[in-house]
Design an enzyme around this catalytic site. Structure first.
Site, PDB file in Angstrom:
ATOM      1  CE  LYS A 220      23.081  13.262  25.016  1.00 40.94           C
ATOM      2  NZ  LYS A 220      24.285  13.434  24.194  1.00 40.94           N
ATOM      3  NE  ARG A 254      26.847  19.210  26.999  1.00 40.50           N
ATOM      4  CZ  ARG A 254      25.515  19.145  26.999  1.00 40.50           C
ATOM      5  NH1 ARG A 254      24.914  17.986  27.151  1.00 40.50           N
ATOM      6  NH2 ARG A 254      24.797  20.236  26.848  1.00 40.50           N
TER       7      ARG A 254
HETATM    8  C1  PT1 Z   1      26.982  15.806  23.748  1.00 40.19           C
HETATM    9  C2  PT1 Z   1      25.954  16.815  23.827  1.00 40.19           C
HETATM   10  C3  PT1 Z   1      26.372  18.170  23.687  1.00 40.19           C
HETATM   11  N1  PT1 Z   1      24.638  16.525  23.996  1.00 40.19           N
HETATM   12  C4  PT1 Z   1      28.608  17.483  23.454  1.00 40.19           C
HETATM   13  N2  PT1 Z   1      27.698  18.478  23.513  1.00 40.19           N
HETATM   14  C5  PT1 Z   1      23.736  17.520  24.024  1.00 40.19           C
HETATM   15  N3  PT1 Z   1      29.910  17.790  23.261  1.00 40.19           N
HETATM   16  C6  PT1 Z   1      24.147  18.860  23.888  1.00 40.19           C
HETATM   17  C7  PT1 Z   1      18.541  11.848  23.705  1.00 40.19           C
HETATM   18  O1  PT1 Z   1      18.785  10.878  22.978  1.00 40.19           O
HETATM   19  O2  PT1 Z   1      26.690  14.528  23.830  1.00 40.19           O
HETATM   20  N4  PT1 Z   1      28.260  16.169  23.566  1.00 40.19           N
HETATM   21  N5  PT1 Z   1      25.443  19.169  23.732  1.00 40.19           N
HETATM   22  C8  PT1 Z   1      22.272  17.199  24.218  1.00 40.19           C
HETATM   23  N6  PT1 Z   1      21.740  16.518  23.092  1.00 40.19           N
HETATM   24  C9  PT1 Z   1      20.903  15.403  23.216  1.00 40.19           C
HETATM   25  C10 PT1 Z   1      20.929  14.407  22.233  1.00 40.19           C
HETATM   26  C11 PT1 Z   1      20.093  15.258  24.324  1.00 40.19           C
HETATM   27  C12 PT1 Z   1      20.156  13.259  22.382  1.00 40.19           C
HETATM   28  C13 PT1 Z   1      19.296  14.143  24.464  1.00 40.19           C
HETATM   29  C14 PT1 Z   1      19.345  13.105  23.515  1.00 40.19           C
HETATM   30  O3  PT1 Z   1      17.725  11.831  24.632  1.00 40.19           O
END
Ligand code: PT1
Length: 271
Positions: A220, A254
């Site tokens: 992230k 995850r």
């Molecule tokens: C998570 C999650 C998810 N993240 C759960 N499911 C994502 N339960 C998708 C960035 O800041 O944390 N928990 N499903 C992916 N989402 C992101 C959000 C990907 C922020 C990247 C960022 O780079």
């Protein structure tokens, strides 16, 4: 703590690895093509060999600024993948906020619902209750298109704990079993770099909600801000963050990088 995922059990005494399987289309080909489909299935098998305990399948990107997808398109992307993987040894999770997709995915063989919107969509609580599988309730402030526009909190940990407490109550009121509820503070979903760092430092505070704790830290942006690395260079930072989470009692990690995370957990287990 033990999660019952249809006929499969997950013992959360040791942290479990949830491998990420994105079946969102890239700019060159759409997710419905056989090529993309075969690549996704191959990727899942690699993650299983690398030590994944769960495969999380998502047909809609929820990262900041991502496009919205219709239920029909999302179902067309994820259902063939779930069918192809349903005989594997580990539970499959469906990463969706749409009740129609939850229903189709669990009918096709998924046995965990992972909802970044914490069942706030119309009909989602009812569908999740009826399906009777574990469901992850994640905190998000705002919506994916606007959530990173200067998010603000009084006390980020307390506000997110309060939100999750309310969503747990809503789930229980809808008839979702206590033993089927998983919580997630939602790293990167309406949080600044400093908010994410505070949440990770104080992650153990979420254990007071007495539910399995899932975290998604992998690659992230806040890890990129800390290390000045691009997405594909964030593996060491991701493993470090996952270790900080595991040491504080996170139950499910995850991740994109399953083999590296498994090595980290094998080292951690001996200490
Ligand atoms: C998570 C999650 C998810 N993240 C759960 N499911 C994502 N339960 C998708 C960035 O800041 O944390 N928990 N499903 C992916 N989402 C992101 C959000 C990907 C922020 C990247 C960022 O780079």
């Amino acid at each position: 703590m033990i999660l019952t995922c249809k006929d499969k059990k997950l013992d959360l005494a040791l942290p479990k690895i949830m491998g990420i399987l994105n079946v969102t289309p890239d700019s060159f080909s759409d997710g419905g093509s056989f090529f993309q489909r075969d690549k996704a299935i191959e990727q899942a098998h690699t993650m299983l060999l690398d030590g994944a305990d769960i495969i999380d399948i998502g047909g809609e990107s929820t990262r900041p600024g991502a496009d919205v997808v219709s239920s029909k398109d999302e179902i067309e992307r994820v259902i063939p993948i779930i069918r192809a993987l349903q005989t594997t040894s580990v539970p499959l999770s469906i990463d969706t906020s749409k009740p129609e997709v939850m229903l189709a995915a669990v009918e096709a063989g998924a046995s965990i619902i992972n909802d970044v919107n914490a069942l706030r969509a119309k009909g989602a609580l009812e569908v999740a209750a009826e399906l009777n599988v574990p469901v992850c309730l994640m905190h998000m402030k705002g919506t994916p298109d606007t959530m990173q526009q200067s998010p603000q909190y009084g006390n980020v940990v307390e506000e997110i704990k309060q939100f999750l407490g309310k969503r747990i109550d809503a789930a229980l009121s809808a008839g979702i079993a206590e033993a089927n509820i998983i919580i997630d503070p939602g790293f990167g979903f309406g949080k600044t770099c400093q908010h994410n760092i505070t949440l990770l430092k104080q992650l153990a505070d979420f254990l007071s909600l007495k539910k399995p704790l899932l975290v998604g830290l992998s690659r992230k942006r806040f890890l990129g801000e800390i290390t000045a690395r691009g997405t594909l260079e964030r593996i060491p930072a991701s493993i470090s963050a996952a270790m900080i989470a595991a040491q504080q009692g996170a139950h499910i990690l995850r991740v994109h990088d399953v083999a590296e995370t498994r090595d980290m957990l094998n080292v951690l287990k001996t200490f």
